[in-house]
Motif scaffolding. Structure first.
Motif, PDB file in Angstrom:
ATOM      1  N   ARG A 175     -12.715  -9.889   4.726  1.00 22.94           N
ATOM      2  CA  ARG A 175     -13.934 -10.703   4.763  1.00 22.94           C
ATOM      3  C   ARG A 175     -14.016 -11.493   6.071  1.00 22.94           C
ATOM      4  N   ARG A 176     -12.887 -11.905   6.613  1.00 23.33           N
ATOM      5  CA  ARG A 176     -12.914 -12.615   7.885  1.00 23.33           C
ATOM      6  C   ARG A 176     -13.479 -11.742   8.990  1.00 23.33           C
ATOM      7  N   ILE A 177     -13.198 -10.450   8.925  1.00 22.95           N
ATOM      8  CA  ILE A 177     -13.718  -9.542   9.946  1.00 22.95           C
ATOM      9  C   ILE A 177     -15.210  -9.300   9.748  1.00 22.95           C
ATOM     10  N   VAL A 178     -15.606  -8.948   8.529  1.00 21.11           N
ATOM     11  CA  VAL A 178     -17.007  -8.587   8.311  1.00 21.11           C
ATOM     12  C   VAL A 178     -17.921  -9.805   8.324  1.00 21.11           C
ATOM     13  N   SER A 179     -17.368 -11.011   8.179  1.00 19.73           N
ATOM     14  CA  SER A 179     -18.214 -12.206   8.225  1.00 19.73           C
ATOM     15  C   SER A 179     -18.859 -12.383   9.589  1.00 19.73           C
ATOM     16  N   GLN A 180     -18.372 -11.644  10.584  1.00 15.61           N
ATOM     17  CA  GLN A 180     -19.019 -11.679  11.896  1.00 15.61           C
ATOM     18  C   GLN A 180     -20.459 -11.210  11.831  1.00 15.61           C
ATOM     19  N   ALA A 181     -20.766 -10.434  10.806  1.00 13.81           N
ATOM     20  CA  ALA A 181     -22.140  -9.969  10.645  1.00 13.81           C
ATOM     21  C   ALA A 181     -23.092 -11.111  10.369  1.00 13.81           C
ATOM     22  N   PHE A 182     -22.558 -12.246   9.963  1.00 12.56           N
ATOM     23  CA  PHE A 182     -23.414 -13.321   9.485  1.00 12.56           C
ATOM     24  C   PHE A 182     -23.158 -14.626  10.235  1.00 12.56           C
ATOM     25  N   THR A 183     -22.743 -14.520  11.495  1.00 11.71           N
ATOM     26  CA  THR A 183     -22.579 -15.706  12.335  1.00 11.71           C
ATOM     27  C   THR A 183     -23.951 -16.247  12.719  1.00 11.71           C
ATOM     28  N   PRO A 184     -24.059 -17.544  13.060  1.00  9.87           N
ATOM     29  CA  PRO A 184     -25.363 -18.099  13.475  1.00  9.87           C
ATOM     30  C   PRO A 184     -25.984 -17.337  14.638  1.00  9.87           C
ATOM     31  N   ARG A 185     -25.166 -16.851  15.576  1.00 12.30           N
ATOM     32  CA  ARG A 185     -25.720 -16.147  16.735  1.00 12.30           C
ATOM     33  C   ARG A 185     -26.402 -14.852  16.304  1.00 12.30           C
ATOM     34  N   ILE A 186     -25.718 -14.078  15.474  1.00 13.17           N
ATOM     35  CA  ILE A 186     -26.287 -12.799  15.042  1.00 13.17           C
ATOM     36  C   ILE A 186     -27.469 -13.012  14.108  1.00 13.17           C
ATOM     37  N   LEU A 187     -27.357 -13.978  13.187  1.00 15.58           N
ATOM     38  CA  LEU A 187     -28.465 -14.222  12.273  1.00 15.58           C
ATOM     39  C   LEU A 187     -29.676 -14.772  13.012  1.00 15.58           C
ATOM     40  N   GLY A 188     -29.448 -15.608  14.032  1.00 13.56           N
ATOM     41  CA  GLY A 188     -30.557 -16.124  14.820  1.00 13.56           C
ATOM     42  C   GLY A 188     -31.311 -15.016  15.521  1.00 13.56           C
ATOM     43  N   ARG A 189     -30.575 -14.053  16.062  1.00 12.05           N
ATOM     44  CA  ARG A 189     -31.205 -12.920  16.718  1.00 12.05           C
ATOM     45  C   ARG A 189     -31.919 -12.026  15.698  1.00 12.05           C
ATOM     46  N   THR A 190     -31.371 -11.970  14.487  1.00 10.29           N
ATOM     47  CA  THR A 190     -31.943 -11.110  13.455  1.00 10.29           C
ATOM     48  C   THR A 190     -33.251 -11.659  12.912  1.00 10.29           C
ATOM     49  N   GLU A 191     -33.436 -12.974  12.918  1.00  9.86           N
ATOM     50  CA  GLU A 191     -34.645 -13.556  12.352  1.00  9.86           C
ATOM     51  C   GLU A 191     -35.897 -13.039  13.039  1.00  9.86           C
ATOM     52  N   ALA A 192     -35.858 -12.922  14.362  1.00 10.29           N
ATOM     53  CA  ALA A 192     -37.019 -12.396  15.083  1.00 10.29           C
ATOM     54  C   ALA A 192     -37.272 -10.944  14.686  1.00 10.29           C
ATOM     55  N   ASP A 193     -36.205 -10.195  14.520  1.00  4.99           N
ATOM     56  CA  ASP A 193     -36.363  -8.795  14.119  1.00  4.99           C
ATOM     57  C   ASP A 193     -36.920  -8.696  12.705  1.00  4.99           C
ATOM     58  N   ILE A 194     -36.478  -9.567  11.804  1.00  5.83           N
ATOM     59  CA  ILE A 194     -36.984  -9.560  10.429  1.00  5.83           C
ATOM     60  C   ILE A 194     -38.492  -9.797  10.429  1.00  5.83           C
ATOM     61  N   ARG A 195     -38.953 -10.763  11.214  1.00  5.15           N
ATOM     62  CA  ARG A 195     -40.395 -11.031  11.285  1.00  5.15           C
ATOM     63  C   ARG A 195     -41.151  -9.825  11.832  1.00  5.15           C
ATOM     64  N   ALA A 196     -40.571  -9.171  12.828  1.00  5.15           N
ATOM     65  CA  ALA A 196     -41.230  -8.000  13.418  1.00  5.15           C
ATOM     66  C   ALA A 196     -41.311  -6.857  12.414  1.00  5.15           C
ATOM     67  N   VAL A 197     -40.240  -6.634  11.653  1.00  2.00           N
ATOM     68  CA  VAL A 197     -40.245  -5.573  10.640  1.00  2.00           C
ATOM     69  C   VAL A 197     -41.288  -5.871   9.567  1.00  2.00           C
ATOM     70  N   ALA A 198     -41.348  -7.129   9.108  1.00  4.04           N
ATOM     71  CA  ALA A 198     -42.328  -7.498   8.092  1.00  4.04           C
ATOM     72  C   ALA A 198     -43.751  -7.277   8.596  1.00  4.04           C
ATOM     73  N   THR A 199     -44.001  -7.646   9.837  1.00  5.20           N
ATOM     74  CA  THR A 199     -45.330  -7.453  10.419  1.00  5.20           C
ATOM     75  C   THR A 199     -45.691  -5.974  10.483  1.00  5.20           C
ATOM     76  N   ARG A 200     -44.747  -5.146  10.909  1.00  6.20           N
ATOM     77  CA  ARG A 200     -44.996  -3.712  11.030  1.00  6.20           C
ATOM     78  C   ARG A 200     -45.263  -3.076   9.663  1.00  6.20           C
ATOM     79  N   ILE A 201     -44.516  -3.495   8.654  1.00  7.45           N
ATOM     80  CA  ILE A 201     -44.718  -2.943   7.311  1.00  7.45           C
ATOM     81  C   ILE A 201     -46.100  -3.302   6.781  1.00  7.45           C
ATOM     82  N   VAL A 202     -46.505  -4.553   6.961  1.00  5.88           N
ATOM     83  CA  VAL A 202     -47.817  -4.960   6.463  1.00  5.88           C
ATOM     84  C   VAL A 202     -48.932  -4.311   7.284  1.00  5.88           C
ATOM     85  N   ASP A 203     -48.710  -4.093   8.576  1.00  2.39           N
ATOM     86  CA  ASP A 203     -49.679  -3.309   9.360  1.00  2.39           C
ATOM     87  C   ASP A 203     -49.909  -1.950   8.708  1.00  2.39           C
ATOM     88  N   ASP A 204     -48.817  -1.300   8.328  1.00  2.00           N
ATOM     89  CA  ASP A 204     -48.916   0.023   7.710  1.00  2.00           C
ATOM     90  C   ASP A 204     -49.587  -0.048   6.339  1.00  2.00           C
TER      91      ASP A 204
END
Length: 427
Positions: A117-146
């Motif tokens: 778990r110490r290794i895979v918790s890197q997936a959920f660091t503030p840096r990675i999650l912060g970068r992911t938030e913009a991508d999440i918004r973009a994916v949601a926008t694209r899905i609703v466009d469709d």
């Protein structure tokens, strides 16, 4: 014994005892199972059930059902007594499957669970999650466009399934050309109907579709080897090049983790999203409240969707030593099943538990686990996906609604929605 149970005893009532060990129980309509769990909570102590049908490789004879909020929390937070190994799913994965695919995080205890778990918790660091938030918004926008351009008639395929799959593939760095093959394997691994009408059919259980899992893990292991040689700015690279006490994920561990994200993370979020639209359709006053002040109620609404739908119904634990809890004596080697679906309707914790109320506070639901070392690492990610998507839907397609009940896959493991019809004019 709870006050609810004591009141029943004083009134001379004998609670009915639904049989959770009978596969036919999991073919009942969802509303009937909700009432059955309420009946079981009236006993005030865990009940024992014999599992049927028996199988040649399943040694255990039965399990104790933990159906109250307090019991599920206690078992979750005491892994030294209630262990995840040798398997947290029902039935437990056979030894040959664990040897072939590796152990998933959900089936491990300390110290191996702690290290992994110490290794895979890197997936959920503030840096990675912060970068992911913009991508999440973009994916949601694209899905609703469709959605607005295509006006599809099944919400699960066109919306709920796409959101978590695309987000996780982006996070992991899965190339676009590999995604259709991976999605096909995910569907094969997790899409069997489980409780079919044929007598020879069984419940849909995790571990089915092992050939599909093997294929999917092989593809991801190949990517891991490539990223070790040529790392990029994605999660696969981070996991295979990590140096946590000199450790990084092996190819087999990477495959097991990816399978967990895909089969568990994608499915649970897609099911929460699907149930969410159904709940908002059937509760127009709650929908109006959320739409009118989304920022105020978004977090509590997502928690209430998860509580009410409980995407993961249960996980199993093995008792490591003699123990007494809630008036029940457990012996070493006993099996217990933590029924989150029941704990999240516990009337001693949630007033009027069957009511969908996005203003519910506090809301100590167990939809992401009962705490302890196995509390879901992806909690924040899942809630961000749900919020981004519902913000887009309620803002840009406010009349989108379900036109029929969700078509559920009979299962004793997850509250999976196979399909759900939807339309775009006001109901």
């Amino acid at each position: 014994m709870t006050a609810f149970a004591e009141q029943a005893v004083r009134g001379g009532q004998q609670p009915e005892r639904p049989d959770l060990g009978d596969p036919s129980f999991w073919q009942l309509p969802h509303s009937e199972r909700v009432r059955a769990f309420a009946q079981l909570r009236r006993f005030g102590r865990p009940q024992y059930f014999v599992e049927r049908p028996r199988s040649a490789w399943r040694a255990e004879k039965g399990f104790h059902a933990l159906v109250s909020h307090a019991d599920v929390v206690e078992a979750s937070r005491h892994p030294q007594v209630f262990a995840s190994a040798p398997g947290a799913t029902t039935p437990e994965p056979p030894r040959w499957a664990r040897a072939l695919f590796g152990d998933s995080l959900v089936n491990l205890d300390a110290p191996h669970h702690t290290q992994l778990r110490r290794i895979v918790s890197q997936a959920f660091t503030p840096r990675i999650l912060g970068r992911t938030e913009a991508d999440i918004r973009a994916v949601a926008t694209r899905i609703v466009d469709d959605v607005l351009s295509g006006r599809p008639d099944d919400f699960v395929t066109s919306v709920a399934s796409r959101m978590p799959f695309e987000v996780i593939c982006n996070l992991m760095g899965i190339p676009e050309q590999k995604r259709p093959a991976i999605l096909a394997q995910v569907n094969r691994a997790s899409g069997d109907t489980g409780v079919a009408r044929a007598a020879r059919s069984r419940l849909r259980m995790p571990g089915k579709g092992l050939r599909a899992l093997a294929s999917m893990q092989g593809m991801v292991a190949d990517l891991g080897r490539e990223r070790r040689r040529n790392p990029t700015d994605d999660l696969i690279s981070a996991l295979v090049t990590a140096d946590i006490d000199g450790q990084a994920l092996t190819g087999r561990q990477l495959g097991a983790f990816f399978s967990l994200l895909m089969v568990a993370g994608v499915e649970t979020t897609r099911n929460a999203i699907a149930h969410g639209l159904d709940l908002l359709t059937r509760n127009p006053a709650q929908r109006a409240l959320l739409t009118d002040d989304f920022d105020r109620f978004a977090d509590s609404a997502m928690d209430e969707i998860v509580r009410h739908s409980t995407p993961i119904i249960q996980f199993r634990r093995t008792v490591t030593r003699d123990h007494r809890m809630s008036g029940q004596d457990f012996r070493r080697g006993d099996k217990v099943v933590l029924f989150y679906a029941s704990a999240n309707r516990d009337e001693t914790v949630f007033p009027d538990p069957d009511t969908f109320d996005i203003t519910r506070t506090p809301n100590p639901h167990l939809g992401f686990g009962g705490g302890g070392p196995h509390y879901c690492l992806g909690t924040y990610l899942a809630k961000q996906e749900m919020k981004a998507l519902f913000r887009e839907l309620l803002t840009r397609s406010p009349d989108l609604h379900t036109t029929g009940a969700p078509v559920l896959v009979p299962s004793n493991f997850d509250n999976r929605v196979r399909s759900m019809p939807c339309a775009y004019a006001k109901p």
